[in-house]
Design a protein around this motif. Sequence first.
Motif, PDB file in Angstrom:
ATOM      1  N   GLN A   6      74.299 -46.431  33.577  1.00  0.00           N
ATOM      2  CA  GLN A   6      73.974 -45.983  35.160  1.00  0.00           C
ATOM      3  C   GLN A   6      72.445 -45.479  35.152  1.00  0.00           C
ATOM      4  O   GLN A   6      71.776 -45.599  36.174  1.00  0.00           O
ATOM      5  N   TRP A  14      75.454 -40.365  40.588  1.00  0.00           N
ATOM      6  CA  TRP A  14      76.490 -39.950  39.360  1.00  0.00           C
ATOM      7  C   TRP A  14      76.207 -38.715  39.062  1.00  0.00           C
ATOM      8  O   TRP A  14      77.394 -37.990  38.970  1.00  0.00           O
ATOM      9  N   ASN A  53      79.159 -50.193  41.419  1.00  0.00           N
ATOM     10  CA  ASN A  53      79.475 -50.868  40.362  1.00  0.00           C
ATOM     11  C   ASN A  53      80.320 -52.046  40.551  1.00  0.00           C
ATOM     12  O   ASN A  53      80.193 -53.112  39.961  1.00  0.00           O
TER      13      ASN A  53
END
Length: 721
Positions: free
Chosen positions: A48, A58, A105
């Motif tokens: 990430q 995140w 993602n």
Amino acid sequence: MSTTQVKPAQPQEASTPQPASHRSKLMSWEQIRTALPGMFKKLDPRLQWHNPVMFLVWIGACLTSAIAAAEPFIGGPQASGGTQVPVSFTAAVAIWLWLTVLFANLAESIAEGRGKAQAETLRKTRTSTPAFIPEDYDQLQDPGALTVQLREVSSADLKLGDTVVVSAGQLIPGDGDVIWGIASVDESAITGESAPVVREAGGDRSAVTGGTRVLSDRILVKITSRPGETFVDRMIALVEGASRARTPNEIALNILLSSLSIVFVAVVLTLNPIASYPASPASLTVLIALLVCLIPTTIGALLSAIGIAGMDRLVQRNVLAMSGRAVEAAGDVTTLLLDKTGTITYGNRRASAFAELTGVRRETMLQAAVYSSLADPTPEGTSIVDLGHELGVDVKPDAHSKVVPFSAQTRMSGLDLADGTSIRKGASSAIIAWLQEDGGQVAAVQAAELDEIATHISVSGGTPLVVASKQASGRGEILGVIHLKDIVKEGLPQRFEQLRAMGIRTVMVTGDNPLTAAAIAAEAGVDDYLAEATPEQKLHYIRREQEGGALVAMTGDGTNDAPALAQADVGVAMNTGTSAAKEAGNMVDLDSDPTKLIDIVAIGKQLLITRGALTTFSIANDIAKYFAIIPAIFVGALPGLQALNIMGLHSPASAVLSAVIFNAIVIVFLVPLALRGVKYRPMNAAKTLGRNIMIYGLGGIVTPFIGIWLIDQLIRFIPGF
């Protein structure tokens, strides 16, 4: 390891992989299902952090999850003024922040998955195959005889520079160049084209690819790549995205997005003291929600998918880009070098007319032209015979006639008749030199008339072929000229006009003389031409353009094109070309279609336009989010800010959650656009920018107002909100 006598190989039973160029649907349920595992694997913080924008989301998701887990023990959030905030508020925000990361993602996984499907078919061509190495090849006087023993090894054990024998029915064990022989090769596993192609020693069609099958004859192949570094290996790595390095523009945009995110972090931190949720867990939750909504999450989530999809669009068109940088450079190209033959013209020049010199009977000229072409297998030679037949000429050489094939040294071909008469056709200078051999003379009148006819043909864009005869006594004469005409492909002038509108300058490269080049350039509508081009001249021309600030693209297939391909910003090598050309270029066209260079430029521009359009949309989204979240945060401390709630959102909690939900689901709706790309229309940069601002700038402002309001209408029915 074993030793065996050479014998013709029997066809092997093996399933043929599906073409690598198989085109799948833009986004099917099967692709989504396949991408789901990758969506969760990419939650790893080690992955990430490569995307700073999504890494912030995140971190925010982790913090809000921790707050939601702690709230039952420290008490539910409560706004100033005694307004109760739903206990589920923080948990709901946390869930939608995680979904934001997962959707980002998913976009990247779907883009990668499209390439992995193509890579899987390519792996079937990479299985270990037997390779046969001559024991004493260096001592062979006649490589075609191959009477020596062959040593059988696995293709995985081949070394750079090894020489292998490949017979009909066998798979070629590795990338290499044909150094002896000629054979038809099935390349459908690589190109998707079922028709076999011819590969032969020498020239520009000597390169062969490991995993393709020899259908006829037998060839000697010199291996030019190590195991694991073959053409197929590179294709697999590239279409999977495993070796995709970020491009300069992508890196620059990431820096811009990261800078904007840092600015918004600083702004949000300064807002905390005057927010409506001071000294409560809700304060941090709302500020995290504000930060996530204000940073450019939309483009941050889709940036990688846009780059991968750009390379995938090239693969679907059977073009292999060695790097994302090459795709980007194609979008910025300002000068396009195009070969005349096969690109601008069809390449097969055809005889369109015969012109005899004064004093020469037309029948004599026509017969000589047909005689000189009877043994000429080229399309030009065939067209001369066909045109002669149409004009009533039907001649056949006797059994004692001797065919004189074309050679690069003489630049002529023809026939020596039994009565001692020699007939030749070829370039004007070559024919005159032939007539002047052994003291022969060319009449000044004939030379002047020949020059006049040849010049007229050249100016009209044709190629003159001179026909002459020489008697056994040595006396010769020029009979006339054959007019070979290059046919410009339909629609090219319009395409060049579109390129001109995009600010791209087109240059035709040809070996023709300047007069012929000028005529064809005018007919095709190119901006400039390079006549009688040598490899050194091509290289010099590219360097001169680059010194002037231009980005240059060109195609090539021969070893002599390699320096220019390496120098060009976008060098597209033909798959039929030599290994040197493919190594020098940064793209390989598996179909060997030089006109595809124009499509490559369009794909590169589409990539840049898509990235710019979604960046504009992402930044424009912030305006609606200001009107949704800012009043919700400050309404307790500054009641007058309620006037900014122009959408009439139900409550501060529903306003914040509506903005967070919209911020997540807009990524899903934009994934197809990121994969397909914004529709490209040929126009200059100013018009393109204006169009993007009108569609994606204005759309980026209006869409969130509608979306957030609709989501709020649903949330208000949830108890507590």
